[in-house]
Design a protein around this motif. Sequence first.
Motif, PDB file in Angstrom:
ATOM      1  N   ARG A  76     -12.548  66.816  -8.482  1.00 31.70           N
ATOM      2  CA  ARG A  76     -13.199  68.042  -8.024  1.00 31.70           C
ATOM      3  C   ARG A  76     -13.166  68.136  -6.506  1.00 31.70           C
ATOM      4  O   ARG A  76     -12.897  69.205  -5.934  1.00 31.70           O
ATOM      5  CB  ARG A  76     -14.650  68.091  -8.521  1.00 31.70           C
ATOM      6  CG  ARG A  76     -15.374  69.356  -8.065  1.00 31.70           C
ATOM      7  CD  ARG A  76     -16.841  69.379  -8.433  1.00 31.70           C
ATOM      8  NE  ARG A  76     -17.510  70.455  -7.731  1.00 31.70           N
ATOM      9  CZ  ARG A  76     -18.828  70.618  -7.683  1.00 31.70           C
ATOM     10  NH1 ARG A  76     -19.641  69.759  -8.311  1.00 31.70           N
ATOM     11  NH2 ARG A  76     -19.355  71.625  -7.016  1.00 31.70           N
ATOM     12  N   GLU A  80     -11.422  71.142  -4.481  1.00 33.10           N
ATOM     13  CA  GLU A  80     -12.231  72.096  -3.737  1.00 33.10           C
ATOM     14  C   GLU A  80     -12.215  71.869  -2.225  1.00 33.10           C
ATOM     15  O   GLU A  80     -12.309  72.824  -1.454  1.00 33.10           O
ATOM     16  CB  GLU A  80     -13.679  72.055  -4.237  1.00 33.10           C
ATOM     17  CG  GLU A  80     -13.823  72.489  -5.685  1.00 33.10           C
ATOM     18  CD  GLU A  80     -15.270  72.538  -6.135  1.00 33.10           C
ATOM     19  OE1 GLU A  80     -16.176  72.517  -5.268  1.00 33.10           O
ATOM     20  OE2 GLU A  80     -15.506  72.606  -7.371  1.00 33.10           O
ATOM     21  N   ASP A 107     -21.228  66.024 -10.924  1.00 34.94           N
ATOM     22  CA  ASP A 107     -21.687  66.884  -9.827  1.00 34.94           C
ATOM     23  C   ASP A 107     -22.528  66.098  -8.827  1.00 34.94           C
ATOM     24  O   ASP A 107     -22.453  66.329  -7.616  1.00 34.94           O
ATOM     25  CB  ASP A 107     -22.499  68.057 -10.384  1.00 34.94           C
ATOM     26  CG  ASP A 107     -21.655  68.997 -11.240  1.00 34.94           C
ATOM     27  OD1 ASP A 107     -20.419  68.971 -11.094  1.00 34.94           O
ATOM     28  OD2 ASP A 107     -22.246  69.734 -12.054  1.00 34.94           O
TER      29      ASP A 107
END
Length: 237
Positions: A76, A80, A107
């Motif tokens: 991720r 990103e 996360d």
Amino acid sequence: MTRTYTKTIERRQIEKFISNKSHGIDFILLEEYETPDFIAKTLDTKISIEHTRYIDEKNKMIERYRQQIIDAARERFEREVGVNLQVSFRYSHNPMDKEHKKQFYIDMLFDMVNKIYQVNKEYKFRVSTSKMKVENKYIDSLTVQSETTWSNWQSTGAFLVKPADYKQVQKYIDKKSALICNYPIDIDEKWLVIIAGIGYRSSGFRFDLLDCSNLSRKKFNRVFFFDERTEKIIELL
């Protein structure tokens, strides 16, 4: 993990083992096989070598789950933010699969690293946290380093290296010994090499404290314990 990749690891470990002179044999050839795992040759002897790793399956499952979370958080971040970082997480003893779904932990790790990166991104930095309010009940600390040419996120940390359990060792011997009936008939000696000390809690066990008094070699001529970390060889006599 593919069979080809696994076999590559096994061969590397056995090559380290046979190149060690503690077993008292000079080898001239090592060939991959299916049953046994390898056949090694000296000038006048053909030796079968079965390879197995001493693994604590419960800890292995924990390590695998944690690494899946780290890999997903890294992917991720790469997607990103698009920056390569070296990141090490030191996990606490609190389990990560009881309270939340996997995405929560992914996360969480992403946010921890991203907060450090955003504050320091204008500089070349190496940040090791300790009581900086970034940590939580699952992660005791982490280290983030920007000076790198590749992205590598991993777990780290010290753990108590315990003696291997003799009952578990006997199970490995019994399982591998049952395969000997399928060997080629021209084998002169049959060896088993049990490997530990890989560097993880699930595989970092000591053989020098192992109670060998009740262990049987079964159909093997020689059984060895090989600590890959120290390259120490102990033979079951």
